[in-house]
Design a protein around this motif. Structure first.
Motif, short mmCIF file in Angstrom:
data_model
loop_
_atom_site.label_atom_id
_atom_site.label_comp_id
_atom_site.label_asym_id
_atom_site.label_seq_id
_atom_site.Cartn_x
_atom_site.Cartn_y
_atom_site.Cartn_z
N SER A 95 32.56 67.59 56.20
CA SER A 95 31.41 68.36 55.73
C SER A 95 31.03 69.43 56.75
O SER A 95 30.71 70.57 56.39
N LYS A 96 31.04 69.07 58.02
CA LYS A 96 30.69 70.04 59.06
C LYS A 96 31.72 71.16 59.12
O LYS A 96 31.37 72.34 59.31
N ILE A 123 24.90 69.76 54.09
CA ILE A 123 25.85 70.87 53.93
C ILE A 123 25.10 72.14 53.57
O ILE A 123 25.33 73.22 54.15
N VAL A 124 24.17 72.05 52.61
CA VAL A 124 23.41 73.23 52.18
C VAL A 124 22.58 73.76 53.35
O VAL A 124 22.55 74.98 53.62
N ASN A 125 21.87 72.87 54.06
CA ASN A 125 21.04 73.30 55.18
C ASN A 125 21.85 73.98 56.27
O ASN A 125 21.43 74.98 56.84
N GLN A 126 23.02 73.43 56.57
CA GLN A 126 23.84 74.03 57.61
C GLN A 126 24.42 75.37 57.16
O GLN A 126 24.54 76.30 57.97
N PRO A 133 24.95 81.71 51.69
CA PRO A 133 24.18 81.25 50.53
C PRO A 133 24.80 79.99 49.93
O PRO A 133 26.01 79.91 49.75
N ALA A 134 23.96 79.01 49.61
CA ALA A 134 24.42 77.77 48.99
C ALA A 134 23.37 77.33 47.98
O ALA A 134 22.16 77.40 48.27
N PHE A 135 23.80 76.88 46.83
CA PHE A 135 22.88 76.52 45.75
C PHE A 135 23.06 75.05 45.40
O PHE A 135 24.17 74.59 45.14
#
Length: 443
Positions: A95-96, A123-126, A133-135
């Motif tokens: 994930s990282k 994952i979104v926060n990182q 951008p991540a949704f």
């Protein structure tokens, strides 16, 4: 220090933060201003970064899940079982890596409370911290939004909203598989996932449903192991220890590489060399389990001894491994349907499917009913998709196997199929003219 210019109020070039110039001439290496370029002053640049982070946070749709990050995550997960912790660590590391360069798909499966949503939100926060951008959206919320977008009062038309989700730079789809399975819902998710798969858009899928129980079209996409990484998280049953031998396998405990007989009497040179190569192949696999090792040959050729030796070698290193005799495993599965069983079907099946290193001994010796074929296929297909280290011993030829299983055994990118040509060490099997059909011995 950069050289500023035209910082007069009211000119439009005043920095709203420091009240100096919004734009400055950067300095060259010799310390002189580079009048050919202008750049934002540092505090204005920081303000722009901050506003971008706010926009990305709002766009992410995380809401209260924004509190879940890698920093406040237990890297071993919530389960105390060593195998579960190792699985969670692998998922966390992948994930990282994903947040640094989002590519491919990641799939987290497992029961509620295993930490898969925390991973997805982290994952979104990182990604946001990295300016990507991540949704985030749950499957149920996605369907609700799509239905609501048909309303004339909707702030965003259906096509616009669905296009936003389909083309998100990074999409995290949570609680997939628990949504309504109406034909319309299936069609929407098929359109969504097909679009993202065909366009190779980075995607994270979170599901409480095991991969092999999802819709066939979804499973087909997740079978692309070069593009998809599947991680099964959660509890591993205590009924099958992966750090010691189970009761009833006392003989296998003594089968080590040291006790393997490499110098058998009256073996032709070609067979002697074949046996030594099988030994070295198994020893190499034990040192670094990677992919699949299929040991084929007639009963008594030594394939079970080598498979057990791999497990004993791993135990000596303090590493997990699980040895399963296939007919016994199927009997155990059947017994879980009894009201008196102290272990559920799901627990037993999950332990075997997700074992860090699994040995399936005597594959093909089981009765070949449709139920048996389906259960074995589920185990093998799951491990194939997840790329989990596996050893299989069998007396079957490839032509005698179920075509779905054979296709995985012969995949050279994953599997090394080794045929041991030596006869039964307990006697001259050639004189007995034994043959094998469907795992059953005939004379």
């Amino acid at each position: 220090m950069d050289v500023s210019f035209n910082a007069d109020p009211g000119t439009g070039n005043e920095c709203p933060v420091c009240k100096g110039a919004r734009f400055v001439h950067p300095l060259l290496a010799n310390g002189k201003p580079d009048y050919s370029r202008v750049v934002p002053c540092q505090c204005a640049n920081n303000e722009a970064i901050s506003k971008r982070a706010e926009r990305l946070q709002k766009y992410s749709n995380l809401g209260s899940l924004s509190r879940f990050t890698f920093k406040n995550m237990n890297p071993d997960g919530k389960n105390k079982e060593p195998l579960s912790q190792e699985q969670f660590r692998r998922a966390c590391n992948r994930s990282k890596e994903f947040t640094q360069k989002p590519e491919g798909w990641i799939v987290f499966t497992g029961p509620s409370g295993c930490g898969k949503t925390h991973l997805a939100a982290a994952i979104v926060n990182q990604c946001i911290d990295n300016g990507i951008p991540a949704f985030y959206i749950t499957a149920a919320d996605l369907l609700d939004h799509l239905r609501a977008s048909f309303s004339p009062t909707s702030e965003m038309p259906y096509d616009e909203f669905f296009d936003q989700v389909r083309n998100a730079s990074v999409l995290v789809l949570d609680d997939f598989g628990v949504q309504s399975s109406t034909p319309w819902a299936k069609e929407k998710f098929d359109q969504l996932l097909s679009h993202r798969y065909n366009n190779r858009l980075p995607t994270v899928i979170v599901s409480s449903t095991p991969v092999d129980e999802l819709e066939e079209r979804v499973r087909t996409r997740l079978a692309d192991t070069e593009f998809c990484h599947v991680f099964a998280l959660g509890n591993i049953t205590k009924g099958l220890s992966q750090y010691s031998w189970a009761p009833g396998l006392e003989l296998q405990k003594k089968m080590t590489f040291e006790t393997f007989n490499l110098k058998r009497v009256n073996l032709p040179l070609e067979q002697q060399q074949n046996l030594e190569m099988a030994f070295n192949t198994a020893r190499d696999f034990a040192e670094s389990p990677d992919g699949w090792l299929i040991l084929a040959g007639e009963n008594g050729c030594g394939k079970t001894h080598l498979a057990a030796a791999i497990v004993n070698y791993r135990y000596k290193l303090g590493k997990p491994a699980l040895f399963v005799v296939v007919p016994d495993f199927l009997d155990h599965l059947r017994s879980t349907f009894s009201p008196d069983s102290n272990i559920t079907y799901d627990q037993l099946s999950e332990a075997v499917r997700t074992a860090d290193l699994l040995v399936l001994d005597d594959f093909g010796e089981q009765a070949s009913t449709p139920w048996v074929q389906e259960k074995l296929y589920q185990v093998i297909n799951y491990r194939y998709n997840a790329r989990l280290a596996t050893v299989v011993t069998t007396s079957l030829t490839l032509g005698e196997m179920d075509t779905r299983i054979r296709s995985r055994f012969i995949d050279k990118k994953v599997s090394n199929a080794f045929h041991i040509t030596v006869p039964d060490y307990r006697g001259d099997s050639r004189s007995e003219k034994k043959t094998y059909r469907g795992g059953r011995k005939t004379t």
